[in-house]
Design an enzyme around this catalytic site. Structure first.
Site, short mmCIF file in Angstrom:
data_model
loop_
_atom_site.label_atom_id
_atom_site.label_comp_id
_atom_site.label_asym_id
_atom_site.label_seq_id
_atom_site.Cartn_x
_atom_site.Cartn_y
_atom_site.Cartn_z
N THR A 139 -37.59 27.72 -23.77
CA THR A 139 -37.58 26.53 -22.90
C THR A 139 -38.32 25.37 -23.56
O THR A 139 -39.15 25.56 -24.45
CB THR A 139 -38.28 26.86 -21.56
OG1 THR A 139 -38.08 25.78 -20.65
CG2 THR A 139 -39.76 27.08 -21.73
N THR B 222 -37.37 32.40 -14.59
CA THR B 222 -37.07 30.98 -14.77
C THR B 222 -37.68 30.24 -13.59
O THR B 222 -37.95 30.82 -12.55
CB THR B 222 -35.54 30.77 -14.83
OG1 THR B 222 -35.26 29.39 -14.99
CG2 THR B 222 -34.83 31.28 -13.59
N GLY B 223 -37.92 28.95 -13.78
CA GLY B 223 -38.49 28.16 -12.69
C GLY B 223 -39.92 27.75 -12.99
O GLY B 223 -40.31 27.64 -14.16
N ARG C 224 -49.50 21.53 -22.00
CA ARG C 224 -49.16 22.54 -20.99
C ARG C 224 -48.20 23.59 -21.57
O ARG C 224 -47.24 23.28 -22.26
CB ARG C 224 -48.50 21.84 -19.80
CG ARG C 224 -48.10 22.77 -18.64
CD ARG C 224 -46.65 23.19 -18.73
NE ARG C 224 -46.22 23.96 -17.56
CZ ARG C 224 -45.07 24.62 -17.48
NH1 ARG C 224 -44.24 24.62 -18.51
NH2 ARG C 224 -44.75 25.29 -16.40
N THR D 279 -35.25 27.16 -18.04
CA THR D 279 -35.34 28.15 -19.11
C THR D 279 -34.04 28.92 -19.29
O THR D 279 -33.34 29.17 -18.33
CB THR D 279 -36.40 29.18 -18.69
OG1 THR D 279 -37.54 28.48 -18.23
CG2 THR D 279 -36.73 30.15 -19.77
N SER E 173 -33.29 21.13 -21.16
CA SER E 173 -34.45 21.94 -20.77
C SER E 173 -34.77 23.05 -21.76
O SER E 173 -35.68 23.84 -21.53
CB SER E 173 -34.22 22.55 -19.39
OG SER E 173 -33.08 23.36 -19.43
N1 GLY Z 1 -40.22 28.40 -16.71
C1 GLY Z 1 -40.41 27.39 -17.65
C2 GLY Z 1 -41.71 26.74 -17.56
O1 GLY Z 1 -42.35 26.73 -16.52
O2 GLY Z 1 -42.14 26.18 -18.56
#
Ligand code: GLY
Length: 329
Positions: free
Chosen positions: A206, A239-240, A216, A188, A86
C-alpha cells in the site's frame, strides 16, 4: 458447524484463551479433510484491483508455481499501475507531498520480510521479499530500506504522478484529514495464495492513508497486523484503517481463531467484531479482512458494506462482496 453467532458467543466465553469447544475442532478437521483436494490452487485478494492481480497469480499457480511467487508477482501489477492511487506508483502522498510505501510478504514456513516508509521504489513487495531472503531481518524502514533496495538492483522512480499532485493540491485547500469510507474503493492490496502442493503464502502492499502525517506507517507492512500466514492453519490479510487493524493484531488473531476451529468466515467476522468493540467512534472506520485456510476455504468480512474481494480458482474468477457488520448511515 455452529452458526457465526454461536461461535462468537462461545469465543466470548473463552476470552483470552482462544479456546473453543471440541465440536468446532472436530468439524473443522472434517471439513479440512473433505476439501483438501478440491480447492487448490486458489488465490484471493482485496478489492477490484485484485481481479488483475489474481490473473497474474493464477497463471503461476495453475502451472504448478509456488504460492510465494504468485503472491509477490500478483500484487506487483497493481503496484506498477500509475492509475491506482493507493498502491505503488501513483499512490497518494502524505500531507507534505511525499509518497511512501509499505509492504510485506510471508510464506508457509513463517519466513517473512517487510519494508516500511520506503520512497522512490515502484515495487516494495519485491524489496520485502529480498529482505526476507537476503537478510537476517524481517523489516527495513525509510532510508535504510531505500539503500538496501538500490544495492539490490532496484531503480529509483518518481512515484508522485500528476493526478496525485492535482488531488493533493486540492486537498491542501482544506487540509482536513478524513479518510473517506470506501470512496477510494481500493486501499491496500492484500493477497492470499494456496498452491498445488498445499503451501500457503500472502502479500500486502500500500501507499497508506492518503495525506497521512509524514512518517506514519499503517498495518500493511506489519506481520501479524496487515498479513499473517501459518502454513499449518491458514492465512489472513487486512485492508482499511491500519491503526484499527494494528490495535487488535488483526491478521494473526484471525489465523489463531482458525487454529482454534473457526472457519475462515467466522474468524473474519469475529475480527471485525473485535474492531467494532474496541472503537467508540466508527465514523469512517472501514476495515476488511480476508482469510484462507489450508484446505482452500475462504472468508471475508468488513465493518461496513462496500468491501469486495477477487477470487480465482480453476472454475471461478469473480469479484465478491464481503459480508459486513454495520450499515453506513
Ligand atoms: N491499510 C493501509 C493503511 O492503513 O496504511
Amino acid at each position: 458447524m455452529g452458526s457465526r453467532r454461536d461461535f462468537i458467543k462461545l469465543s466470548a466465553m473463552a476470552t483470552g484463551s482462544l479456546m473453543v469447544p471440541n465440536i468446532l475442532h472436530a468439524n473443522h478437521r472434517a471439513l479440512t479433510k473433505t476439501n483438501n483436494l478440491a480447492k487448490k490452487p486458489i488465490v484471493i485478494s482485496t478489492w477490484n484491483h485484485g481481479l488483475k492481480a489474481n490473473k497474474v497469480a493464477w497463471d503461476i499457480l495453475k502451472n504448478g508455481g509456488s504460492a510465494l511467487d504468485a503472491a509477490e508477482l500478483g500484487v506487483r501489477i497493481v503496484e506498477s499501475d500509475p492509475n491506482n492511487m493507493s498502491v505503488g506508483i501513483g499512490g497518494r502522498p502524505d500531507r507534505d507531498g511525499t509518497v511512501s510505501l509499505d509492504a510485506c510478504i510471508m510464506d508457509h514456513q513463517s519466513n517473512c520480510g517487510a519494508v516500511a516508509y520506503l520512497q522512490h521504489i515502484e515495487n516494495p513487495i519485491s524489496v520485502a521479499r529480498k529482505v526476507m531472503e537476503k537478510t537476517p531481518h524481517v523489516m527495513l524502514a525509510g532510508d535504510g530500506a531505500l539503500q538496501f533496495a538500490l544495492e539490490n538492483g532496484f531503480k529509483k522512480t518518481n512515484l508522485l504522478t500528476k493526478e496525485a499532485v492535482r488531488e493533493w493540491k486540492e486537498w491542501l485547500k482544506q487540509s482536513e484529514y478524513k479518510p473517506k469510507i470506501n470512496v477510494e474503493n481500493h486501499d491496500t492490496i492484500g493477497m492470499l495464495t494456496l498452491d498445488a502442493e498445499g503451501n500457503l503464502a500472502g502479500s500486502c502492499t500500500t501507499s497508506g492513508m492518503a495525506y497521512k502525517l509524514p512518517g506514519r506507517v499503517g498495518d500493511s507492512p506489519i506481520i501479524g497486523a496487515g498479513l499473517f500466514v501459518d502454513g499449518d492453519v491458514g492465512a489472513a490479510c487486512a485492508t482499511g484503517v491500519g491503526e484499527a487493524v494494528i490495535r487488535i493484531a488483526g491478521s494473526s488473531i484471525i489465523v489463531e481463531l482458525m487454529r482454534s476451529g473457526a472457519t475462515p468466515q467466522e474468524a473474519c467476522d469475529e475480527g471485525v467484531n473485535r474492531i467494532i468493540k474496541k472503537h467508540k467512534n466508527l465514523n469512517n472506520l472501514q476495515v476488511g479482512f480476508l482469510a484462507l485456510d489450508k484446505a482452500g476455504n475462504v472468508g471475508a468480512s468488513s465493518v461496513f458494506a462496500g468491501f469486495d474481494y477477487a477470487i480465482h480458482t480453476s472454475n471461478k474468477e469473480e469479484l465478491i462482496e464481503a459480508t459486513f457488520q454495520k450499515q453506513w448511515e
